[in-house]
Motif scaffolding. Structure first.
Motif, PDB file in Angstrom:
ATOM      1  N   UNK A 376      74.577 -75.627 -90.984  1.00  0.00           N
ATOM      2  CA  UNK A 376      75.370 -75.885 -89.647  1.00  0.00           C
ATOM      3  C   UNK A 376      75.653 -77.498 -89.405  1.00  0.00           C
ATOM      4  N   UNK A 377      76.651 -77.884 -88.787  1.00  0.00           N
ATOM      5  CA  UNK A 377      76.810 -79.307 -88.453  1.00  0.00           C
ATOM      6  C   UNK A 377      75.828 -79.545 -87.141  1.00  0.00           C
ATOM      7  N   UNK A 378      75.643 -78.580 -86.356  1.00  0.00           N
ATOM      8  CA  UNK A 378      74.907 -79.015 -85.357  1.00  0.00           C
ATOM      9  C   UNK A 378      73.919 -77.814 -84.813  1.00  0.00           C
ATOM     10  N   UNK A 379      73.163 -78.056 -83.824  1.00  0.00           N
ATOM     11  CA  UNK A 379      72.240 -76.935 -83.757  1.00  0.00           C
ATOM     12  C   UNK A 379      72.766 -75.849 -82.944  1.00  0.00           C
ATOM     13  N   UNK A 380      73.993 -76.498 -81.923  1.00  0.00           N
ATOM     14  CA  UNK A 380      74.898 -75.328 -81.188  1.00  0.00           C
ATOM     15  C   UNK A 380      75.637 -74.624 -82.212  1.00  0.00           C
ATOM     16  N   UNK A 381      75.927 -75.272 -83.469  1.00  0.00           N
ATOM     17  CA  UNK A 381      76.685 -74.215 -84.128  1.00  0.00           C
ATOM     18  C   UNK A 381      75.705 -73.154 -84.753  1.00  0.00           C
ATOM     19  N   UNK A 382      74.604 -73.628 -85.250  1.00  0.00           N
ATOM     20  CA  UNK A 382      73.687 -72.690 -85.608  1.00  0.00           C
ATOM     21  C   UNK A 382      73.366 -71.593 -84.663  1.00  0.00           C
ATOM     22  N   UNK A 383      73.230 -72.046 -83.548  1.00  0.00           N
ATOM     23  CA  UNK A 383      72.715 -70.899 -82.506  1.00  0.00           C
ATOM     24  C   UNK A 383      74.239 -69.805 -82.349  1.00  0.00           C
ATOM     25  N   UNK A 384      75.436 -70.480 -82.227  1.00  0.00           N
ATOM     26  CA  UNK A 384      76.601 -69.696 -82.273  1.00  0.00           C
ATOM     27  C   UNK A 384      76.761 -68.724 -83.304  1.00  0.00           C
ATOM     28  N   UNK A 385      76.637 -69.577 -84.524  1.00  0.00           N
ATOM     29  CA  UNK A 385      76.631 -68.574 -85.848  1.00  0.00           C
ATOM     30  C   UNK A 385      75.761 -67.258 -85.711  1.00  0.00           C
ATOM     31  N   UNK A 386      74.510 -67.835 -85.345  1.00  0.00           N
ATOM     32  CA  UNK A 386      73.472 -66.765 -85.464  1.00  0.00           C
ATOM     33  C   UNK A 386      73.779 -65.581 -84.480  1.00  0.00           C
ATOM     34  N   UNK A 387      74.278 -65.763 -83.109  1.00  0.00           N
ATOM     35  CA  UNK A 387      74.826 -64.771 -82.272  1.00  0.00           C
ATOM     36  C   UNK A 387      75.772 -64.029 -82.912  1.00  0.00           C
ATOM     37  N   UNK A 388      76.571 -64.684 -83.692  1.00  0.00           N
ATOM     38  CA  UNK A 388      77.668 -63.559 -84.364  1.00  0.00           C
ATOM     39  C   UNK A 388      77.209 -63.243 -85.400  1.00  0.00           C
ATOM     40  N   UNK A 389      75.886 -63.395 -85.935  1.00  0.00           N
ATOM     41  CA  UNK A 389      75.553 -62.540 -87.185  1.00  0.00           C
ATOM     42  C   UNK A 389      76.072 -63.268 -88.328  1.00  0.00           C
ATOM     43  N   UNK A 390      76.536 -64.489 -88.359  1.00  0.00           N
ATOM     44  CA  UNK A 390      76.800 -65.186 -89.706  1.00  0.00           C
ATOM     45  C   UNK A 390      75.709 -65.269 -90.457  1.00  0.00           C
ATOM     46  N   UNK A 391      74.719 -65.854 -89.906  1.00  0.00           N
ATOM     47  CA  UNK A 391      73.444 -65.897 -90.846  1.00  0.00           C
ATOM     48  C   UNK A 391      73.023 -64.931 -91.772  1.00  0.00           C
ATOM     49  N   UNK A 392      73.403 -63.768 -91.233  1.00  0.00           N
ATOM     50  CA  UNK A 392      72.823 -62.532 -91.984  1.00  0.00           C
ATOM     51  C   UNK A 392      73.714 -62.360 -93.130  1.00  0.00           C
ATOM     52  N   UNK A 393      75.244 -62.593 -92.747  1.00  0.00           N
ATOM     53  CA  UNK A 393      76.305 -62.552 -93.760  1.00  0.00           C
ATOM     54  C   UNK A 393      75.760 -63.316 -94.817  1.00  0.00           C
ATOM     55  N   UNK A 394      75.113 -64.542 -94.709  1.00  0.00           N
ATOM     56  CA  UNK A 394      74.908 -65.649 -95.759  1.00  0.00           C
ATOM     57  C   UNK A 394      73.700 -65.123 -96.556  1.00  0.00           C
ATOM     58  N   UNK A 395      72.584 -64.882 -95.610  1.00  0.00           N
ATOM     59  CA  UNK A 395      71.391 -64.788 -96.211  1.00  0.00           C
ATOM     60  C   UNK A 395      71.404 -63.317 -97.094  1.00  0.00           C
ATOM     61  N   UNK A 396      72.149 -62.307 -96.512  1.00  0.00           N
ATOM     62  CA  UNK A 396      72.313 -60.988 -97.408  1.00  0.00           C
ATOM     63  C   UNK A 396      72.782 -61.314 -98.592  1.00  0.00           C
ATOM     64  N   UNK A 397      73.789 -62.185 -98.693  1.00  0.00           N
ATOM     65  CA  UNK A 397      74.590 -62.739-100.108  1.00  0.00           C
ATOM     66  C   UNK A 397      73.541 -63.583-101.021  1.00  0.00           C
ATOM     67  N   UNK A 398      72.381 -64.143-100.379  1.00  0.00           N
ATOM     68  CA  UNK A 398      71.540 -64.946-101.228  1.00  0.00           C
ATOM     69  C   UNK A 398      71.722 -66.198-100.941  1.00  0.00           C
ATOM     70  N   UNK A 399      72.352 -66.803-100.017  1.00  0.00           N
ATOM     71  CA  UNK A 399      72.408 -68.265 -99.530  1.00  0.00           C
ATOM     72  C   UNK A 399      71.273 -68.552 -98.652  1.00  0.00           C
ATOM     73  N   UNK A 400      70.889 -69.738 -98.757  1.00  0.00           N
ATOM     74  CA  UNK A 400      69.889 -70.148 -97.761  1.00  0.00           C
ATOM     75  C   UNK A 400      70.390 -70.607 -96.412  1.00  0.00           C
ATOM     76  N   UNK A 401      69.885 -70.143 -95.314  1.00  0.00           N
ATOM     77  CA  UNK A 401      70.509 -70.705 -93.954  1.00  0.00           C
ATOM     78  C   UNK A 401      69.305 -71.721 -93.609  1.00  0.00           C
ATOM     79  N   UNK A 402      70.143 -72.994 -93.248  1.00  0.00           N
ATOM     80  CA  UNK A 402      69.220 -74.092 -92.934  1.00  0.00           C
ATOM     81  C   UNK A 402      69.594 -74.747 -91.429  1.00  0.00           C
TER      82      UNK A 402
END
Length: 471
Positions: A376-402
């Motif tokens: 994510x480009x910022x910590x705010x984007x990271x937090x919002x993405x995680x609130x929306x469950x996007x990190x789980x979409x990526x990690x479930x697919x085998x991406x690393x979430x940073x």
């Protein structure tokens, strides 16, 4: 005769014309980070100077910060020294710093807009090539070098040669599967990496007007890759809606007054341009770079050029690029195997970029041989993405979430290519060595195209995957 936005902002911020010809401009906002500032602050100390306007200067850390292990001190001694120097300099000179652990930390060209620091009609400078990003808001934003960082710190002014204005109109509606990244890569391919030398690019047309602020930032971000010093979009209702309520934007009645003034900064209907270019949106396709500069690109279904296809003066560059990349003249870019997939950067690390990539990734898995990461480009984007469950979409697919940072956009942190790896990257530069390995190879494309390549293990046309995704 009407004026362009560039002329209006330039005239408002002009201090004087210097005897040698350049204009001395007042800078309304100075953004700084850890890489291009240490020598600039040292120069102030040597001259016994203070920062002229610490209230118009804001700092963050992004280029060299690790995106996985962020504990201090960093294992990389140089990175630790650079961050420590910025922390020390900001304390000494009274500059706010969005450091590791601050929820406002992120890539400098991401946090400026999301905090509302970036506003229409401003002049903005930062010691980073992609400062033109902020032009998406109707600002005139310059990337500057360390010596100019010193000058802005000391005087809140900089010297710059006057610019011509080229209006680039993207007319019509973008087809599904074609993104802002494809628009700017097409512009650079058609006009050349040096086509914008001496120009500011004004992006216009109904396709640009229909873009979100995130998309406009992507287009303006890569203006420098086409040689333009500045890229901007005229402020409109989309701009104002984005800014309203941001921490540093005017509040209440002040916002209404600012909005009226911001509107007045847009180019006049009868403004005269030094050059005009028109691009038909309906003709655009997903774009992939095949060479070693952002202008060396083709549509995903096209073939790479042969030396004989280009002007004599460009043939050696084509030969050298094909040789470095290990590609054969006339071959297709589609089905090129990749080793790494990177979604992030100041070009494409915003929330909508992650959402577009997640749309492709959902229900799939990264190819076994591919290392894929989302930054994510910022910590705010990271937090919002995680609130929306996007990190789980990526990690479930085998991406690393940073964590937030510049990451694999450039090789100044632990995220690097190794050897001759090929990277599908949503970043902005494909120069030799850009992603950390002298022999690594970078294919620039949109975040959705990167996601599709990660799943397939090779370059594919994202439109084929979108066929199964509801519009």
């Amino acid at each position: 005769m009407g004026k362009t936005l560039l002329q209006k902002v330039w005239d408002l911020h002009k201090v004087r014309t210097l005897p040698t010809g350049p204009t001395q401009l007042f800078i309304g906002l100075h953004l700084i980070h850890e890489v291009t500032t240490p020598q600039a602050f040292d120069a102030l100390r040597q001259r016994g100077l203070r920062v002229a306007r610490p209230d118009r200067t804001f700092a963050t850390v992004d280029h060299i910060v690790p995106t996985r292990q962020r504990q201090r001190p960093f294992l990389d001694v140089m990175a630790e020294d650079m961050i420590a120097a910025l922390e020390r300099n900001c304390r000494e000179f009274g500059i706010p710093l969005y450091d590791i652990g601050d929820d406002r930390q992120g890539i400098v060209h991401v946090i400026g807009p999301e905090l509302g620091l970036t506003q229409p009609g401003m002049t903005i400078a930062c010691g980073d090539s992609h400062t033109s990003t902020h032009g998406a808001f109707g600002a005139v934003a310059f990337g500057i070098g360390t010596s100019q960082v010193r000058d802005v710190l000391a005087s809140q002014c900089m010297a710059i040669e006057p610019l011509k204005v080229r209006r680039i109109r993207v007319v019509g509606r973008l087809p599904r599967g074609v993104y802002a990244k494809d628009v700017i890569l097409t512009i650079i391919q058609r006009l050349g990496v040096g086509g914008g030398n001496g120009y500011a690019y004004e992006y216009a047309g109904d396709a640009v007007e229909a873009m979100s602020m995130d998309e406009r930032m992507t287009v303006c971000n890569m203006s420098i890759e086409g040689g333009a010093r500045v890229g901007y979009v005229n402020p409109d209702e989309t701009t104002f809606k984005y800014l309203e309520g941001r921490p540093f934007a005017p509040q209440g009645d002040a916002f209404a007054r600012a909005r009226t003034w911001w509107q007045s900064m847009a180019s006049d209907a009868d403004a005269v341009y030094d050059d005009e270019v028109e691009i038909r949106a309906a003709e655009l396709t997903p774009v992939v770079t095949w060479g070693v500069n952002p202008g060396q690109s083709i549509g995903v279904g096209e073939r790479m050029p042969s030396p004989g296809d280009v002007a004599p003066g460009e043939r050696q560059a084509v030969v050298d690029a094909l040789d470095f990349m290990g590609f054969a003249a006339g071959s297709r870019i589609e089905a090129t195997p990749i080793d790494v997939a990177f979604i992030g950067s100041c070009t494409n690390g915003r929330l909508s970029d992650l959402e577009a990539a997640a749309e492709i990734v959902r229900g799939h898995h990264v190819a076994p041989h591919v290392k894929a990461l989302v930054v994510p480009g910022s910590d705010a984007i990271r937090r919002t993405a995680e609130e929306r469950g996007l990190h789980e979409v990526f990690t479930d697919a085998g991406f690393e979430w940073r964590g937030a940072g510049c990451s694999m956009c450039l090789g100044m942190n632990p995220d690097k290519l190794e050897g001759r790896q090929i990277s599908a990257s949503s970043s902005n530069r494909n120069f030799k060595g850009r992603q950390g390995s002298p022999t690594g190879r970078t294919l620039l494309m949109s975040p959705a195209m990167v996601a599709a390549a990660a799943i397939a293990g090779e370059v594919v046309d994202v439109r084929t995957m979108l066929e199964s995704v509801p519009a």
